[in-house]
Design an enzyme around this catalytic site. Structure first.
Site, short mmCIF file in Angstrom:
data_model
loop_
_atom_site.label_atom_id
_atom_site.label_comp_id
_atom_site.label_asym_id
_atom_site.label_seq_id
_atom_site.Cartn_x
_atom_site.Cartn_y
_atom_site.Cartn_z
N GLU A 155 -37.20 -65.32 -12.95
CA GLU A 155 -36.58 -65.50 -14.27
C GLU A 155 -35.69 -64.30 -14.58
OE1 GLU A 155 -37.36 -63.49 -17.01
OE2 GLU A 155 -38.99 -62.35 -16.12
N CYS A 187 -40.89 -55.59 -18.53
CA CYS A 187 -40.21 -55.72 -17.23
C CYS A 187 -39.78 -54.39 -16.62
CB CYS A 187 -38.98 -56.63 -17.39
SG CYS A 187 -39.40 -58.33 -17.80
#
Length: 448
Positions: free
Chosen positions: A155, A267
């Site tokens: 993603e 992230c």
């Protein structure tokens, strides 16, 4: 098409909802019964602009459902996305226990051909481990000949803009070495690439590596600008003017060139650590990324350093207002948020704090429970109320409502007009004209 999304966090929920929006029939599975209860009650367990409307619309249309029933979920989908968490292990490497548990659950239940898609951010070689885990479970059932494929489809969603990123992708990476799986993935993503084919097919390991390399590059840009800001401050240059000057070069561009209080979130910190750890295992020291990580940790302390430069190392008796707790605007995510380091350090130095964030305070209450219990940290329900009686204001997250505040109110509410601008939201010359002492990041001789 029939799709299953395993995991209802940012990745799984956005993936499931947006694929349902395009007409697919999607089942979202989570072992967390509370998350599924929230979703089945018409709410969502995360803050993500536009996502609630997409979820409600597709549930009402009968294309999207939520369940804790693993059998139902596995049997439903031809394409099964694994979108569970990959938290950092003690050594910084990605913990794959949830990914592999999902793979085993599929292998224990599947009865026909499945495309198993790694959507979570996973290290290079994870697809091989997923394939092996599924194969082992099939072998236990005497179904070693049953066909299945493993695909990597990382993603690239920005928290706060995840729905738009999914619906209008700049690229779709598909790592696949199975012709049938590649055709199915092309068919699934066809509505998203109709105007311009953004789907890039590559081998599995290259796809897995692409995600880490992308996040590492963005983190590098941020830490680079933060280091330039430290130097700009010393030599009397304004990093905002420098940003405009270098960003106008099309080879560089403007994105992720903003100096500030450091990056956080789910992230960048995790993926940089994981990449460094993976490289060490291969005997390749990643010196640039090690420096990126070190620079970011230092940057999270920069606002504290500015506060102590102004008020002294002992902050006993000092009270500060903090605007913004989430690691970035438009999310309630506080994982690795610079605000956590700033708040906890100021409290250790003796200060008291009143903090405000438009959406992240419930999460902040959970993460800062010990500090709240001490009565030296309070949360305010409004930005203006947080200012009352404070020695200074610290802007940590650049929410829109902080971009053009009532500066007269700030001056009248604070004991003295001092603003520590951790995201360079305010022009030093304007602040000076308003009679506000402004401490920015790398604003050179123009500040204070």
């Amino acid at each position: 098409m029939k799709v299953t999304a395993i995991g209802t966090g940012y990745v799984g929920l956005v993936t499931g909802a947006c694929l349902a929006e395009m007409g697919n029939h999607v089942v979202c599975l989570d072992v967390n019964a509370e998350k599924i209860r929230i979703l089945n009650n018409g709410e969502i367990p995360i803050h993500e602009p536009g996502l609630l409307e997409v979820v409600r619309r597709n549930v009402a249309a009968g294309r999207l459902q939520f369940t804790t029933d693993v059998d139902l979920a596995v049997n439903h989908g031809t394409i099964l996305f694994i979108g569970v968490g990959t938290p950092p292990d003690e050594d910084g490497s990605a913990d794959l226990q949830y990914v592999l548990a999902a793979a085993r659950s599929i292998g224990q239940r599947m009865t026909d051909y499945k495309v198993i898609v790694d959507k979570s951010t996973v290290p290079v070689g994870t697809a091989d481990k997923v394939r092996a885990a599924v194969g082992e479970e099939l072998a236990k059932r005497g179904l070693s000949e049953m066909a299945y494929a493993v695909v990597s489809n990382p993603e690239f969603l920005k928290e706060g803009a995840a729905v738009e990123d999914f619906m209008k992708p700049d690229r779709i990476i598909v790592g696949s070495e199975d012709e049938q799986a590649t055709l199915l993935m092309r068919a699934l993503y066809a509505p998203f690439t109709r105007n311009h084919d953004r789907l890039v097919v590559m081998d599995l390991r290259s796809a897995e590596f692409t995600k880490y390399a992308a996040n590492a590059m963005l983190a590098t840009r941020i830490s680079f600008m933060n280091e330039m800001a430290l130097l700009a401050e010393k030599v009397g240059a304004d990093i905002e003017l420098v940003r405009r000057g270098i960003g106008s070069d099309p080879r560089i561009g403007y994105s992720f060139l903003y100096a500030g209080a450091g990056y956080g979130g789910s992230c960048f910190p995790k993926d940089v650590k994981a990449l460094i750890q993976a490289a060490q295992g291969e005997g390749i020291p990643l010196r640039v990324l090690t420096a990126v990580e070190e620079a970011n940790e230092r940057q999270k302390m920069l606002l504290v350093d500015k506060v102590t430069a102004r008020f002294g190392a002992d902050l006993s008796g000092r009270h500060f207002a903090v605007w913004g707790l989430a690691f970035k605007p438009n999310t309630d995510d506080m994982r690795e948020a610079p605000a956590l380091v700033i708040v906890q350090t100021l409290l250790k130095l003796g200060a008291t704090i009143t903090a405000y964030d438009p959406v992240a305070m419930p999460e902040a209450r959970r993460l800062l429970a010990k500090e709240l219990a001490s009565d030296r940290l309070r949360f305010s329900e409004r930005a203006d109320q947080a200012l009352e009686g404070a020695d200074a204001l610290l802007l940590v997250t650049e929410w829109k409502e902080f971009k053009s505040p009532d500066f007269d109110l700030i001056k009248s509410s604070l004991k003295q007009p001092v603003v520590f601008d951790g995201r360079n939201q305010y022009e030093p010359t304007l602040m000076k004209a308003l009679g506000i002492e402004h401490w920015g990041i790398g604003r050179g001789q123009s500040q204070h």
